[in-house]
Design a protein around this motif. Sequence first.
Motif, PDB file in Angstrom:
ATOM      1  N   ALA A  96      -2.729  39.518   6.137  1.00  0.00           N
ATOM      2  CA  ALA A  96      -1.848  40.405   7.562  1.00  0.00           C
ATOM      3  C   ALA A  96      -2.735  41.727   7.485  1.00  0.00           C
ATOM      4  O   ALA A  96      -3.874  42.070   9.044  1.00  0.00           O
ATOM      5  N   GLY A  97      -3.389  43.005   7.028  1.00  0.00           N
ATOM      6  CA  GLY A  97      -4.124  43.801   7.222  1.00  0.00           C
ATOM      7  C   GLY A  97      -5.506  43.438   7.211  1.00  0.00           C
ATOM      8  O   GLY A  97      -6.256  43.881   8.085  1.00  0.00           O
ATOM      9  N   LEU A  98      -6.382  42.648   6.431  1.00  0.00           N
ATOM     10  CA  LEU A  98      -7.200  42.115   6.928  1.00  0.00           C
ATOM     11  C   LEU A  98      -7.568  41.052   7.634  1.00  0.00           C
ATOM     12  O   LEU A  98      -8.589  41.280   8.612  1.00  0.00           O
ATOM     13  N   GLY A  99      -6.614  40.310   8.468  1.00  0.00           N
ATOM     14  CA  GLY A  99      -6.198  39.562   9.516  1.00  0.00           C
ATOM     15  C   GLY A  99      -8.045  38.510   9.701  1.00  0.00           C
ATOM     16  O   GLY A  99      -8.653  38.351  11.225  1.00  0.00           O
ATOM     17  N   VAL A 100      -7.850  37.766   9.119  1.00  0.00           N
ATOM     18  CA  VAL A 100      -9.513  36.877   8.248  1.00  0.00           C
ATOM     19  C   VAL A 100      -8.520  35.538   9.426  1.00  0.00           C
ATOM     20  O   VAL A 100      -7.908  35.464   9.460  1.00  0.00           O
ATOM     21  N   GLN A 101      -9.950  35.063   9.994  1.00  0.00           N
ATOM     22  CA  GLN A 101      -9.337  33.757  10.690  1.00  0.00           C
ATOM     23  C   GLN A 101     -10.560  32.974   9.973  1.00  0.00           C
ATOM     24  O   GLN A 101     -11.383  32.729   9.698  1.00  0.00           O
ATOM     25  N   GLY A 102      -9.555  31.723   8.883  1.00  0.00           N
ATOM     26  CA  GLY A 102     -10.165  31.255   8.319  1.00  0.00           C
ATOM     27  C   GLY A 102     -10.375  29.767   8.492  1.00  0.00           C
ATOM     28  O   GLY A 102     -10.497  29.287   7.406  1.00  0.00           O
ATOM     29  N   MET A 103     -10.720  29.313   8.889  1.00  0.00           N
ATOM     30  CA  MET A 103     -10.380  27.944   9.890  1.00  0.00           C
ATOM     31  C   MET A 103     -11.989  26.885   9.396  1.00  0.00           C
ATOM     32  O   MET A 103     -12.167  25.909   9.750  1.00  0.00           O
ATOM     33  N   LEU A 104     -13.048  28.112   9.373  1.00  0.00           N
ATOM     34  CA  LEU A 104     -14.741  27.317   8.906  1.00  0.00           C
ATOM     35  C   LEU A 104     -14.912  28.466   7.421  1.00  0.00           C
ATOM     36  O   LEU A 104     -14.361  29.745   7.412  1.00  0.00           O
ATOM     37  N   TRP A 105     -15.664  28.520   6.332  1.00  0.00           N
ATOM     38  CA  TRP A 105     -15.694  28.836   5.760  1.00  0.00           C
ATOM     39  C   TRP A 105     -17.049  30.211   6.000  1.00  0.00           C
ATOM     40  O   TRP A 105     -16.930  31.675   5.682  1.00  0.00           O
ATOM     41  N   ALA A 106     -17.563  29.845   7.022  1.00  0.00           N
ATOM     42  CA  ALA A 106     -18.588  30.540   7.553  1.00  0.00           C
ATOM     43  C   ALA A 106     -17.761  32.293   9.001  1.00  0.00           C
ATOM     44  O   ALA A 106     -18.037  32.561   8.430  1.00  0.00           O
ATOM     45  N   THR A 107     -16.117  31.273   9.063  1.00  0.00           N
ATOM     46  CA  THR A 107     -15.631  32.399   9.333  1.00  0.00           C
ATOM     47  C   THR A 107     -14.873  33.934   8.112  1.00  0.00           C
ATOM     48  O   THR A 107     -14.041  34.359   8.154  1.00  0.00           O
ATOM     49  N   GLY A 108     -14.704  33.258   7.053  1.00  0.00           N
ATOM     50  CA  GLY A 108     -14.019  33.958   5.635  1.00  0.00           C
ATOM     51  C   GLY A 108     -14.317  32.804   4.697  1.00  0.00           C
ATOM     52  O   GLY A 108     -13.202  32.366   3.972  1.00  0.00           O
ATOM     53  N   PRO A 109     -15.825  33.327   3.984  1.00  0.00           N
ATOM     54  CA  PRO A 109     -16.300  32.586   2.895  1.00  0.00           C
ATOM     55  C   PRO A 109     -15.233  32.257   1.792  1.00  0.00           C
ATOM     56  O   PRO A 109     -14.905  31.810   1.547  1.00  0.00           O
ATOM     57  N   ALA A 110     -14.754  34.039   1.314  1.00  0.00           N
ATOM     58  CA  ALA A 110     -14.118  34.479   0.179  1.00  0.00           C
ATOM     59  C   ALA A 110     -11.923  33.722   0.493  1.00  0.00           C
ATOM     60  O   ALA A 110     -12.361  33.415  -0.301  1.00  0.00           O
ATOM     61  N   CYS A 111     -11.934  33.960   1.867  1.00  0.00           N
ATOM     62  CA  CYS A 111     -10.942  32.882   2.106  1.00  0.00           C
ATOM     63  C   CYS A 111     -11.051  32.073   1.971  1.00  0.00           C
ATOM     64  O   CYS A 111      -9.659  30.974   1.445  1.00  0.00           O
ATOM     65  N   THR A 112     -11.724  30.271   2.307  1.00  0.00           N
ATOM     66  CA  THR A 112     -11.879  29.402   1.696  1.00  0.00           C
ATOM     67  C   THR A 112     -12.256  29.075   0.486  1.00  0.00           C
ATOM     68  O   THR A 112     -11.506  28.326  -0.534  1.00  0.00           O
ATOM     69  N   GLU A 113     -13.146  29.622  -0.334  1.00  0.00           N
ATOM     70  CA  GLU A 113     -13.595  29.746  -1.604  1.00  0.00           C
ATOM     71  C   GLU A 113     -12.353  29.960  -2.716  1.00  0.00           C
ATOM     72  O   GLU A 113     -11.858  29.783  -3.836  1.00  0.00           O
ATOM     73  N   LEU A 114     -11.323  31.638  -2.045  1.00  0.00           N
ATOM     74  CA  LEU A 114      -9.921  32.069  -3.281  1.00  0.00           C
ATOM     75  C   LEU A 114      -9.616  30.035  -2.736  1.00  0.00           C
ATOM     76  O   LEU A 114      -8.860  30.025  -4.164  1.00  0.00           O
ATOM     77  N   GLU A 115      -8.963  30.278  -1.741  1.00  0.00           N
ATOM     78  CA  GLU A 115      -8.056  28.759  -1.644  1.00  0.00           C
ATOM     79  C   GLU A 115      -8.751  27.331  -2.729  1.00  0.00           C
ATOM     80  O   GLU A 115      -7.468  27.008  -3.307  1.00  0.00           O
ATOM     81  N   THR A 116      -9.623  26.933  -2.494  1.00  0.00           N
ATOM     82  CA  THR A 116     -10.169  26.341  -2.849  1.00  0.00           C
ATOM     83  C   THR A 116      -9.683  26.338  -4.699  1.00  0.00           C
ATOM     84  O   THR A 116      -9.281  25.247  -5.374  1.00  0.00           O
ATOM     85  N   VAL A 117     -10.081  27.081  -5.150  1.00  0.00           N
ATOM     86  CA  VAL A 117      -9.617  27.370  -6.745  1.00  0.00           C
ATOM     87  C   VAL A 117      -8.426  27.996  -6.959  1.00  0.00           C
ATOM     88  O   VAL A 117      -7.801  27.299  -7.868  1.00  0.00           O
ATOM     89  N   MET A 118      -7.476  28.445  -6.362  1.00  0.00           N
ATOM     90  CA  MET A 118      -5.903  28.770  -6.235  1.00  0.00           C
ATOM     91  C   MET A 118      -5.192  26.873  -6.208  1.00  0.00           C
ATOM     92  O   MET A 118      -4.147  27.468  -7.318  1.00  0.00           O
ATOM     93  N   LEU A 119      -6.197  26.343  -5.411  1.00  0.00           N
ATOM     94  CA  LEU A 119      -5.315  24.797  -5.833  1.00  0.00           C
ATOM     95  C   LEU A 119      -5.895  24.267  -6.903  1.00  0.00           C
ATOM     96  O   LEU A 119      -4.886  23.557  -7.696  1.00  0.00           O
TER      97      LEU A 119
END
Length: 473
Positions: A96-119
Amino acid sequence: MTPEEFRQAGYAVVDWIADYWATLPQRPVTSQDPPGTVAAELPPRPPTQGEPVEAILTDLGKLVAPRLTHWQHPGFFGYFPANTSGPSVLGDLVSAGLGVQGMLWATGPACTELETVMLDWLAEALDLPARFRSTGRGGGVIQDSASSATLVATLVALHRAAGGRWREVGVDRRYRVYTSTEAHSSVEKAARIAGLGSDGVRLIEVDPTTRAMSPTALRAAIEADQAAGLVPALVVATVGTTSTTAVDPLPQIGPICAGYGVFLHVDAAYAGAAAVCPELRFGHAGLEYADSYCFDPHKWLLTGFDCDAFWVADTGELVEALTVLPEYLRNAATESGAVIDYRDWQVPLGRRFRALKLWFVLRWYGVEGLREHIRRGVALAARFADRVRADDRFELVAPHPYALVCFRLRGPDGPNEELLARVNATGRVFLTHTRVAGRYTLRLAVGSPQTTETHVDEAWALICEAAASATPA
């Protein structure tokens, strides 16, 4: 709110949550106030001037907390668990504090890549088939719930059944979806949303003892529909049904789906978490046949709502079915083909950084810590089932492979309905009910991290006390 004001308010909020957790055992599990109580105590208009966080927390404790159903309470045995935990809350706070909108890799690279690895981490923890890992054609994504996962699986299945043209040609009401009579209502809702209507769902009978889908009945239904000119598109099998945690026989269902070219989605919303324990992976036998699979860490794996883990064996098929790319979302990273844009893996465009809470939970507890949590719940449920089994007034209605026990007083429904009402009225525990083979049945689901043998034994004592009044003379 300045960063320093936030720091001070944040300390106060964390203290409030910690105090809430510490005092849960002393609170009634459910509110006894009538509908409208909270609304009546709130001002009719919003405040003109801002108020300090202390005033907000005072009203939170006075107005809101007493009128909740406390899902984290050690005496909460209703529905299925909705675990949260300190690490999960902290992960959500950071998100919530970061407020990242992770719809695209470009809008949050770490958001996307962390999710891929967590799954991938979760897939390893559950020992899922290799076809669901991101190292091959498969991969995982976080949905808000198993209901959304079922909807996405339905859309991909229809796309496949239409020869890859579903998104262009739209609804064809000849398509059919198959699931058991014990499956979750989200299967029918997904069919409605996809345009098939309730008539597009074929409910398959279950074994009267195990409550699991009948492979023979499934095959007969598919063949009958094909003969009638209909198109079998999707089978939704369940590992851990909502009513009784029945396990559909994937080793028999999988080859049927493969033989007729039908997409197989496996819904393990509740019971999938149990697979972190090697001895509880029996429900995953035959999972290698599945085209998609999901479970909810927010039910039994100490991760707060919302967090459904959804995997597909062919991510290309998923993206092809769901992608829409307007000009304003075009970017170099997407066009390179080297990144994942999770917007194409779900119905909404926007998405939060939910992988953070999984990361916090998995790192804090480790796989062994999660196994300890699951095993404790299974053992407590077995303890309760032993009490039921030893009392001639009661009967166990279904097997209890996980941490749900379905039981009832022998005889008619009325005393069982009365029993549930009496037990829940104590405020010490909360149970829910279902119907199994038409009979009113009580459900006790263990899952709260705070629940101990003492709480399970108290529940049984309250049930016995209530049964003395509910049992006909």
